[in-house]
Motif scaffolding. Structure first.
Motif, PDB file in Angstrom:
ATOM      1  N   ASP A  76       0.823  -1.218   0.000  1.00  0.00           N
ATOM      2  CA  ASP A  76       0.000   0.000   0.000  1.00  0.00           C
ATOM      3  C   ASP A  76       0.850   1.258   0.000  1.00  0.00           C
ATOM      4  N   LEU A  77       1.959   1.232   0.742  1.00  0.00           N
ATOM      5  CA  LEU A  77       2.953   2.302   0.674  1.00  0.00           C
ATOM      6  C   LEU A  77       4.069   1.789  -0.234  1.00  0.00           C
ATOM      7  N   PRO A  78       4.137   2.255  -1.472  1.00  0.00           N
ATOM      8  CA  PRO A  78       5.025   1.640  -2.471  1.00  0.00           C
ATOM      9  C   PRO A  78       6.492   1.585  -2.080  1.00  0.00           C
ATOM     10  N   ALA A  91      23.966  12.550  -6.316  1.00  0.00           N
ATOM     11  CA  ALA A  91      22.667  13.212  -6.370  1.00  0.00           C
ATOM     12  C   ALA A  91      21.785  12.475  -7.363  1.00  0.00           C
ATOM     13  N   GLY A  92      20.480  12.513  -7.111  1.00  0.00           N
ATOM     14  CA  GLY A  92      19.549  11.861  -8.014  1.00  0.00           C
ATOM     15  C   GLY A  92      18.138  11.899  -7.470  1.00  0.00           C
ATOM     16  N   HIS A  93      17.234  11.207  -8.137  1.00  0.00           N
ATOM     17  CA  HIS A  93      15.849  11.146  -7.680  1.00  0.00           C
ATOM     18  C   HIS A  93      15.186   9.883  -8.233  1.00  0.00           C
ATOM     19  N   TYR A  94      14.044   9.561  -7.661  1.00  0.00           N
ATOM     20  CA  TYR A  94      13.278   8.419  -8.162  1.00  0.00           C
ATOM     21  C   TYR A  94      11.856   8.855  -8.458  1.00  0.00           C
ATOM     22  N   LEU A  95      11.199   8.078  -9.307  1.00  0.00           N
ATOM     23  CA  LEU A  95       9.805   8.322  -9.665  1.00  0.00           C
ATOM     24  C   LEU A  95       9.067   6.989  -9.616  1.00  0.00           C
ATOM     25  N   MET A  96       7.986   6.922  -8.840  1.00  0.00           N
ATOM     26  CA  MET A  96       7.177   5.706  -8.761  1.00  0.00           C
ATOM     27  C   MET A  96       6.087   5.796  -9.809  1.00  0.00           C
ATOM     28  N   LEU A  97       6.019   4.816 -10.704  1.00  0.00           N
ATOM     29  CA  LEU A  97       5.049   4.833 -11.800  1.00  0.00           C
ATOM     30  C   LEU A  97       4.021   3.720 -11.605  1.00  0.00           C
ATOM     31  N   ASN A  98       2.785   4.002 -11.990  1.00  0.00           N
ATOM     32  CA  ASN A  98       1.679   3.072 -11.815  1.00  0.00           C
ATOM     33  C   ASN A  98       1.019   2.808 -13.162  1.00  0.00           C
ATOM     34  N   PRO A 287       2.591  -3.519   9.710  1.00  0.00           N
ATOM     35  CA  PRO A 287       2.086  -2.833   8.511  1.00  0.00           C
ATOM     36  C   PRO A 287       2.742  -3.280   7.212  1.00  0.00           C
ATOM     37  N   ASP A 288       3.898  -3.972   7.316  1.00  0.00           N
ATOM     38  CA  ASP A 288       4.568  -4.440   6.100  1.00  0.00           C
ATOM     39  C   ASP A 288       4.215  -5.881   5.756  1.00  0.00           C
ATOM     40  N   TYR A 289       3.166  -6.431   6.405  1.00  0.00           N
ATOM     41  CA  TYR A 289       2.846  -7.851   6.224  1.00  0.00           C
ATOM     42  C   TYR A 289       1.873  -8.023   5.064  1.00  0.00           C
ATOM     43  N   PHE A 290       2.405  -8.424   3.920  1.00  0.00           N
ATOM     44  CA  PHE A 290       1.624  -8.681   2.721  1.00  0.00           C
ATOM     45  C   PHE A 290       1.959 -10.073   2.194  1.00  0.00           C
TER      46      PHE A 290
END
Length: 660
Positions: A76-78, A91-98, A287-290
């Motif tokens: 639920d929290l990617p 330096a850098g960044h990330y992007l979560m895509l759906n 909360p991390d139990y999937f």
């Protein structure tokens, strides 16, 4: 220490309630008769088995050997389990895509961009990653490179003090998703390592299904199971494996129920689902139990085959957990649920050219799994369950009359729920009734004769879930102490003695992670590197590896030995090895001697093998530090003139094998 002493005093007092008048003569010899030529019942090959549920990190983080938590970013929290990781000057960044509905089973992936230096992600695993020195670890991921890109990855396993203990590199190529693999050997043993996935320098990559497995999975399978945990199961020689639960079959809502069809096929196409134990207990939030379903129905069937256990899958009956939402599907809409049951039978048993048999064959198993039983519902109760069960039963019996159906008797071994279901299922001539008992040790001792007067022509009984509770049911303070294990052993002599009624039995729950449990007690405890069997495990193993084929009477006078002088006994003949197997539990605080006269034999002299579990400390438990605090002790006992003179330690479980 004071708390421990108080518990021991209470435990001893509990036992003394049963037969305090016998203590004065507890050391006197007792004479019993074993009628070796009077077979009372046949013991089912599936008598002693296993119940598996994904509770206490039983699958993900436990039996399923994947070390990466949230490998496809579907929680639920990617970003749960992940965090940004970079060198000091990077330096850098990330992007979560759906992807949304274009790939419902694997919606998300991550795009990493480094603008300078080594930038990426680290994964903490399930309470850390257990890494063993000298072990090979196999890393894989799905990746693609934007057009014109030339980025590459460095993969590092980092120890608790920040040292690199294993590494490798990957250079993805092309704009299409491809699977990439590498392996490295760990340079140190670490209980709580982490995995870093970093861009080496400036560039962008899309990543998904980031995975790390030890090479030493059970049978060295990719996407495999943790070998030490499977070995503990295989060593029990189990007759069956009930899976996948348990309450996760029902789900908190019908949308969250276990659906077997979503757990087969390529692992990247298996749709992750929240585990209903995620928020069930306020005292143990996880909360991390999937459920990733890397351990899916195909793998369950495969595990059964590996350890020689008959498969017993349990399916949703069109009812969510009645302790949660109690949702039910309308009867007129039950068809898809019933079809799932019919399709599962075909998946397990159908020819490789059938619709679902073909899917099994495509996964690598063209031969059938030879399933003979199926369970409909788990701990469901009430008229709603009976209405839905009737429709399932009709459909299954019409198409597969040879398949036996396991039916729920609710949550408890007595009471209004139980009485309603038991009466109805008996009148309906049900195949098997599943009874559950989470009770205190006193209950188990008092109910060793529970099945002595059950209808011999009625449904068979499956003691599907049982465990003595040292404090109270569902208490986080429950312990796998010797009092509980010994009381279970006494009860099990009654199950074995009534093998013409009781066909199967299994302790529950099976596994618990030391840092990720929700429920106690449990049969086997694990951490990231170690595992051990509890005292209860050793009791279960003693019974399952000393099953026998034919029940013969053990009598005190003309009565079964079930509590007299605080002794409990059962005996079987093993026709395959031509041995007598005698099981005796001494639940008293004093040493006792039993004289067991073997009737029906012309002559026998020699020695028998005696295996003993015992402890004077009823509160004693096994642990990671002392895994063998309670463990079997083997010796030889002489047999003279068809008589076994058996010394029995206080608070002991004794198993004697005598060649006839």
């Amino acid at each position: 220490m004071l708390l421990k002493m108080n518990r021991q005093i209470l435990a001893v007092a509990t036992l003394l309630l049963f037969s305090s008048t016998q203590l004065a003569c507890a050391q006197d010899p007792k004479v019993f008769v074993i009628k070796t030529n009077e077979v009372k019942a046949k013991v089912s090959p599936s008598m002693w088995g296993l119940f598996f549920e994904d509770i206490n990190l039983g699958a993900d983080g436990g039996l399923y050997a994947e070390l990466v938590l949230n490998r496809s970013f579907e929680l639920d929290l990617p970003m749960m389990g992940w965090k940004e990781q970079k060198d000091e000057a990077a330096a850098g960044h990330y992007l979560m895509l759906n992807r949304g509905t274009t790939n419902q089973a694997n919606r998300r992936y991550i795009s990493l961009t480094s603008t300078k230096g080594r930038y990426g992600l680290s994964n903490v695993g399930f309470r850390g990653m257990g890494i063993k020195k000298g072990m090979q670890y196999n890393f894989s991921l799905l990746a693609r490179q934007p057009k014109g890109g030339s980025a590459s990855l460095v993969i590092e396993m980092i120890g608790e003090k920040g040292a690199v203990i294993g590494s490798g590199s990957i250079k993805p190529e092309g704009e299409e998703w491809k699977k990439y693999k590498l392996s490295f050997t760990a340079a140190a043993t670490v209980e709580k390592a982490r995995l870093d996935v970093l861009l080496k320098d400036a560039g962008t990559l899309d990543l998904d299904m980031i995975s790390l497995f030890p090479q030493d999975t059970w049978k060295n399978r990719e996407n495999g199971l943790r070998s030490d945990m499977v070995k503990l199961l295989a060593d029990m020689n189990p007759g069956f494996l009930r899976f996948p639960g348990g309450c996760i079959v029902e789900g908190r809502t019908l949308d969250e129920r276990f659906q077997w069809k979503k757990t087969i096929g390529p692992i990247e196409n298996r749709q992750m689902l929240i585990n209903r134990w995620n928020t069930e207990f306020k005292h143990r939030p996880t909360p991390d139990y999937f459920q990733s379903f890397g351990l899916g129905f195909y793998e369950y069937f495969q595990l059964c085959e590996d350890i020689g256990a008959a498969p017993l899958p349990i399916l949703n009956a069109g009812m969510a957990c009645q302790f949660n939402t109690a949702e039910v599907v309308p009867l007129e809409l039950l068809g898809p649920y019933i079809q799932d049951a019919l399709d599962l039978i075909e998946f397990a048993n159908g020819p490789a050219n059938s619709e679902w048999g073909k899917k099994r064959a495509e996964m690598g198993h063209p031969e059938p799994f030879n399933m003979t039983m199926i369970g409909i519902g788990n701990e469901n109760w009430g008229v709603q369950y009976l209405e839905r069960l009737a429709l399932f039963t009709k459909a299954i019996k019409e198409k597969y009359p040879e398949i036996r159906i396991v039916n729920s008797s609710g949550t408890d071994p007595v009471g209004e729920r139980f009485d309603l279901l038991d009466k109805h299922l008996r009148s309906a001539k049900a195949d098997i009734i599943d009874e559950h008992y989470y009770q205190n040790p006193k209950w188990f001792l008092e109910n060793a004769a529970r099945y002595d007067n059950y209808d011999r022509k009625g449904p068979k009984i499956f003691a599907g879930e049982y465990a003595a509770q040292s404090v109270k049911t569902a208490s986080p303070e429950n312990k796998n102490n010797w009092l509980c294990a010994m009381a279970e052993a006494a009860f099990m002599t009654g199950l074995e003695r009534n093998a013409d009624v009781v066909e199967m039995a299994s302790y529950a729950p099976l596994f618990a992670h030391a840092e990720g449990w929700q429920w106690t007690p449990d049969l086997i405890w694990v951490d990231n590197l170690r595992s051990y069997g509890t005292a209860n495990y050793h009791v279960q193993k003693l019974f399952s590896t000393n099953r026998g084929t034919d029940v013969v009477p053990v009598l005190a006078g003309d009565k079964a030995v079930s509590g007299q002088q605080e002794l409990y006994a059962s005996a079987t003949i093993d026709r395959e090895t031509n041995e007598l197997i005698l099981k005796v539990v001494n639940s008293s605080p004093k040493k006792q001697h039993g004289t067991f006269e073997l009737e029906g034999l012309s002559k026998i002299n020699g020695k028998g093998t005696l295996t003993v579990l015992s402890s004077d400390d009823l509160d004693l438990v096994n642990s990671f530090e002392r895994p063998d605090a309670i463990a079997p002790v083997i010796s030889q006992v002489a047999i003279r003139n068809k008589t076994i003179d058996l010394p029995m330690n206080p608070y002991s479980v004794n198993v004697m094998r005598v060649r006839l």
